[in-house]
Write a protein that holds these residues in place. Sequence first.
Motif, PDB file in Angstrom:
ATOM      1  N   LEU A  67      41.173  51.301  43.648  1.00  0.00           N
ATOM      2  CA  LEU A  67      41.986  50.980  42.479  1.00  0.00           C
ATOM      3  C   LEU A  67      41.150  50.350  41.373  1.00  0.00           C
ATOM      4  O   LEU A  67      41.387  50.599  40.187  1.00  0.00           O
ATOM      5  CB  LEU A  67      43.128  50.041  42.872  1.00  0.00           C
ATOM      6  N   ALA A  68      40.166  49.541  41.756  1.00  0.00           N
ATOM      7  CA  ALA A  68      39.299  48.927  40.755  1.00  0.00           C
ATOM      8  C   ALA A  68      38.529  49.992  39.982  1.00  0.00           C
ATOM      9  O   ALA A  68      38.406  49.919  38.752  1.00  0.00           O
ATOM     10  CB  ALA A  68      38.341  47.944  41.418  1.00  0.00           C
ATOM     11  N   PHE A  69      38.019  50.984  40.679  1.00  0.00           N
ATOM     12  CA  PHE A  69      37.333  52.078  39.987  1.00  0.00           C
ATOM     13  C   PHE A  69      38.302  52.830  39.084  1.00  0.00           C
ATOM     14  O   PHE A  69      37.982  53.149  37.932  1.00  0.00           O
ATOM     15  CB  PHE A  69      36.689  53.026  40.993  1.00  0.00           C
ATOM     16  N   ASP A  70      39.497  53.123  39.589  1.00  0.00           N
ATOM     17  CA  ASP A  70      40.491  53.826  38.783  1.00  0.00           C
ATOM     18  C   ASP A  70      40.863  53.031  37.536  1.00  0.00           C
ATOM     19  O   ASP A  70      41.122  53.600  36.470  1.00  0.00           O
ATOM     20  CB  ASP A  70      41.752  54.094  39.598  1.00  0.00           C
ATOM     21  N   ALA A  71      40.902  51.708  37.688  1.00  0.00           N
ATOM     22  CA  ALA A  71      41.290  50.840  36.580  1.00  0.00           C
ATOM     23  C   ALA A  71      40.197  50.681  35.538  1.00  0.00           C
ATOM     24  O   ALA A  71      40.402  50.028  34.513  1.00  0.00           O
ATOM     25  CB  ALA A  71      41.695  49.461  37.120  1.00  0.00           C
ATOM     26  N   GLY A  72      39.024  51.246  35.785  1.00  0.00           N
ATOM     27  CA  GLY A  72      37.919  51.103  34.849  1.00  0.00           C
ATOM     28  C   GLY A  72      37.059  49.898  35.118  1.00  0.00           C
ATOM     29  O   GLY A  72      36.163  49.573  34.331  1.00  0.00           O
ATOM     30  N   ALA A  73      37.316  49.218  36.267  1.00  0.00           N
ATOM     31  CA  ALA A  73      36.571  48.007  36.592  1.00  0.00           C
ATOM     32  C   ALA A  73      35.381  48.281  37.503  1.00  0.00           C
ATOM     33  O   ALA A  73      34.717  47.349  37.955  1.00  0.00           O
ATOM     34  CB  ALA A  73      37.502  46.988  37.258  1.00  0.00           C
ATOM     35  N   THR A 127      33.651  39.972  35.373  1.00  0.00           N
ATOM     36  CA  THR A 127      32.506  40.891  35.262  1.00  0.00           C
ATOM     37  C   THR A 127      31.731  41.025  36.568  1.00  0.00           C
ATOM     38  O   THR A 127      30.848  41.879  36.668  1.00  0.00           O
ATOM     39  CB  THR A 127      31.539  40.414  34.164  1.00  0.00           C
ATOM     40  N   ARG A 128      32.053  40.181  37.547  1.00  0.00           N
ATOM     41  CA  ARG A 128      31.403  40.266  38.866  1.00  0.00           C
ATOM     42  C   ARG A 128      32.514  40.179  39.920  1.00  0.00           C
ATOM     43  O   ARG A 128      32.941  39.097  40.313  1.00  0.00           O
ATOM     44  CB  ARG A 128      30.362  39.162  39.060  1.00  0.00           C
ATOM     45  N   LYS A 141      47.283  45.242  37.087  1.00  0.00           N
ATOM     46  CA  LYS A 141      46.827  43.869  37.271  1.00  0.00           C
ATOM     47  C   LYS A 141      45.306  43.797  37.318  1.00  0.00           C
ATOM     48  O   LYS A 141      44.681  42.928  36.675  1.00  0.00           O
ATOM     49  CB  LYS A 141      47.417  43.287  38.560  1.00  0.00           C
ATOM     50  N   ILE A 142      44.688  44.710  38.066  1.00  0.00           N
ATOM     51  CA  ILE A 142      43.229  44.718  38.155  1.00  0.00           C
ATOM     52  C   ILE A 142      42.627  44.987  36.777  1.00  0.00           C
ATOM     53  O   ILE A 142      41.636  44.358  36.379  1.00  0.00           O
ATOM     54  CB  ILE A 142      42.757  45.764  39.180  1.00  0.00           C
ATOM     55  N   ALA A 143      43.232  45.910  36.039  1.00  0.00           N
ATOM     56  CA  ALA A 143      42.746  46.208  34.691  1.00  0.00           C
ATOM     57  C   ALA A 143      42.874  44.993  33.776  1.00  0.00           C
ATOM     58  O   ALA A 143      41.982  44.697  32.972  1.00  0.00           O
ATOM     59  CB  ALA A 143      43.526  47.383  34.111  1.00  0.00           C
ATOM     60  N   GLU A 144      43.972  44.270  33.923  1.00  0.00           N
ATOM     61  CA  GLU A 144      44.167  43.053  33.128  1.00  0.00           C
ATOM     62  C   GLU A 144      43.078  42.023  33.447  1.00  0.00           C
ATOM     63  O   GLU A 144      42.509  41.392  32.550  1.00  0.00           O
ATOM     64  CB  GLU A 144      45.539  42.468  33.426  1.00  0.00           C
ATOM     65  N   LEU A 145      42.763  41.878  34.717  1.00  0.00           N
ATOM     66  CA  LEU A 145      41.751  40.909  35.132  1.00  0.00           C
ATOM     67  C   LEU A 145      40.356  41.299  34.646  1.00  0.00           C
ATOM     68  O   LEU A 145      39.520  40.442  34.373  1.00  0.00           O
ATOM     69  CB  LEU A 145      41.744  40.790  36.656  1.00  0.00           C
TER      70      LEU A 145
END
Length: 279
Positions: free
Chosen positions: A40-46, A28-29, A127-131
């Motif tokens: 990629l983090a933004f694309d992944a919803g993170a 979450t942080r 992977k980023i989405a999984e995390l």
Amino acid sequence: MTTGATRTFFLCVLLALPAMVNGAAPATRIVSLSPHLTELAFDAGAGPGLVGVVEYSDHPVEARMLPRVGDAFRIDRETLASLEPDLILAWAGGTPTATVEQLRRDGYRVVMIETGDPEEVAAALEKIAELAGTEDTAAPLAEAFRAGFSELRRRFADRPPVRVFVQISPRPLYTVGAGQIIDSVLTTCGGRNVFGEIEQLAPVVTDEAVIAADPQVIIAPSAAAEDVLTRWHKYPGIAAVRSGRLHIVEGDLLSRQSLRLLEGAREICALLDEARDGP
């Protein structure tokens, strides 16, 4: 335990299973140590979980508002500590090994992300989405990205190869070698990187080497626009110069290993096809 309470209990267990299986709760942080990992983090919803990024993290626009923890070569450990990240995304092949080791010694959870070719970009998104626990957001995007590249490979698999020189910077004259993601894009489009056999990601070459390679197309990122439109004109013997196939492309579409790479690949494929059809 009542029936309703039992149902609620098991529902909570089921919802928590992905995190339990992976050994950690969703992050979450998050701090990203590369502009393309930020994207990629933004694309992944993170995106909502991103609390820090490095310099040049400028896409999407929301990334520009996030605190900077350093750049590709230096991390401000004090700023990083103040953000209290529970996950740091590092770029395998880009983030210095010494930096990663120091961060781990400092007690941070650092995950290395590979993005060396289009398939790895899709896997990185997943992977980023999984995390971050945002798999539902990333899954359709990864599927569309893979499908887009599969279509390009199918369309250009049997087309005649086109010799291509990619100019990354004019002075020194950097290009792309074997294993660089732009080299992979050229292959997808049926192009042949004239320096693709050099086992370096970004080798320095000479004008004479480019003349000898005789590329049919010369491509440069937008930052090198003025140079690519002038310096090669003094070498009319190069096929690309004779035919006027000196092309400017938006740098981020190729240099950043993000979902925008597909857009860049489509542009490159179209340019190479024009070279096949032209004089």
